[in-house]
Design a protein around this motif. Structure first.
Motif, PDB file in Angstrom:
ATOM      1  N   LYS A  33       0.845  -1.194   0.000  1.00 50.19           N
ATOM      2  CA  LYS A  33       0.000   0.000   0.000  1.00 50.19           C
ATOM      3  C   LYS A  33       0.878   1.240   0.000  1.00 50.19           C
ATOM      4  CE  LYS A  33      -3.703   2.277   2.629  1.00 50.19           C
ATOM      5  NZ  LYS A  33      -3.018   3.609   2.667  1.00 50.19           N
ATOM      6  N   PRO A  34       0.619   2.169  -0.927  1.00 44.62           N
ATOM      7  CA  PRO A  34       1.377   3.422  -0.901  1.00 44.62           C
ATOM      8  C   PRO A  34       1.252   4.115   0.450  1.00 44.62           C
ATOM      9  CG  PRO A  34       0.134   3.232  -2.947  1.00 44.62           C
ATOM     10  CD  PRO A  34      -0.330   2.114  -2.060  1.00 44.62           C
ATOM     11  N   VAL A  35       2.251   4.888   0.824  1.00 47.02           N
ATOM     12  CA  VAL A  35       2.263   5.568   2.117  1.00 47.02           C
ATOM     13  C   VAL A  35       1.059   6.487   2.255  1.00 47.02           C
ATOM     14  CG1 VAL A  35       3.570   7.150   3.592  1.00 47.02           C
ATOM     15  CG2 VAL A  35       4.769   5.422   2.248  1.00 47.02           C
ATOM     16  N   GLU A  36       0.722   7.207   1.186  1.00 46.00           N
ATOM     17  CA  GLU A  36      -0.421   8.109   1.180  1.00 46.00           C
ATOM     18  C   GLU A  36      -1.517   7.542   0.275  1.00 46.00           C
ATOM     19  OE1 GLU A  36      -0.490  10.691   3.110  1.00 46.00           O
ATOM     20  OE2 GLU A  36       1.624  10.754   3.692  1.00 46.00           O
ATOM     21  N   ASN A  37      -2.773   7.869   0.583  1.00 46.88           N
ATOM     22  CA  ASN A  37      -3.890   7.408  -0.259  1.00 46.88           C
ATOM     23  C   ASN A  37      -3.976   8.173  -1.574  1.00 46.88           C
ATOM     24  OD1 ASN A  37      -4.858   5.339   1.407  1.00 46.88           O
ATOM     25  ND2 ASN A  37      -6.025   6.778   2.664  1.00 46.88           N
TER      26      ASN A  37
END
Length: 231
Positions: free
Chosen positions: A99-103
């Motif tokens: 999952k990327p660090v930010e959405n």
């Protein structure tokens, strides 16, 4: 091969490229999109000589989705100009491992194409042959697939570089599900070479009428079926 044609007139043809088919003329005897489009045009209006089919953009062989081909040189010039001026909008869906660090976010990198090994790499800006690559992403949904967390991600391309989405997502720690070239967890000798990447939407100005056109196709493939938003 039956073409799924989304739109066609005298100037352009918009079609869904299936997974596993080359988007331009192939060097092998396998089917490719340009040959299939030419066959389609000949069937509709047989005439002497080979029909003109202009390749405006490309999708990797293991990637499916929306493509536009030009049927005249004038249309090809107009569409190619839109690509270079970033007026052609391309939206993809991808399933990434992790999952990327930010959405929400953007990745801006410099990519260098290794033609000998048919791959690209993130490099420093000053490297000879390095090209700016930019994309914006949005995490749509997270789900565990097997023992691994995966994310359905919506990606808007701002530039069109060789293997761009695959390289940038892997380079930032979330390689694409099923990507044998850039995902170190995927075995190189696995039977399936499908990458969980799909060209969902394509938007551009018609080369003659100048009307804004938009076409979408729901992603297909095992990885996307694990998420409920398309089915």
């Amino acid at each position: 091969m039956d073409l799924n044609i989304l739109y066609e007139d005298e100037e352009i043809l918009v079609v869904e490229k299936p997974v596993g088919i080359e988007s331009q003329t192939a060097r092998s005897f396998e089917p490719d999109m340009v040959s299939e489009v030419k066959k389609h045009i000949n069937t509709l209006s047989p005439k002497q000589g080979e029909p003109y089919v202009g390749v405006i953009h490309r999708l990797d062989k293991p990637v499916g989705g929306v493509m536009v081909y030009a049927k005249t040189k004038g249309a090809a010039e107009s569409l190619s100009s839109q690509v270079s001026r970033h007026q052609m909008e391309k939206i993809y869906y991808a399933v990434v491992c992790g999952k990327p660090v930010e959405n929400f976010g953007a990745y801006v990198d410099y990519l260098w194409k290794d033609g000998k090994n048919n791959c690209s790499k993130i490099v420093d800006k000053g490297i000879k042959g390095a090209k700016l690559a930019e994309l914006h992403y949005q995490v749509v949904e997270n789900k565990n697939i097997g023992n691994e967390e995966c994310s359905l991600t919506k990606i808007t391309l701002k530039t069109g570089r060789h293997h761009q989405i695959r390289v940038q997502m892997a380079g930032h720690g979330t390689p694409l599900w099923g990507d044998r070239k850039y995902n170190p967890k995927v075995q190189k000798n696995t039977a399936s070479g499908n990458v969980a990447l799909f060209a969902y939407s394509l938007s551009f100005f018609h080369p003659v009428t100048k009307k804004r056109l938009n076409f979408t196709v729901s992603p297909k493939g095992e990885a996307f079926e694990m998420f409920g938003i398309f089915y």
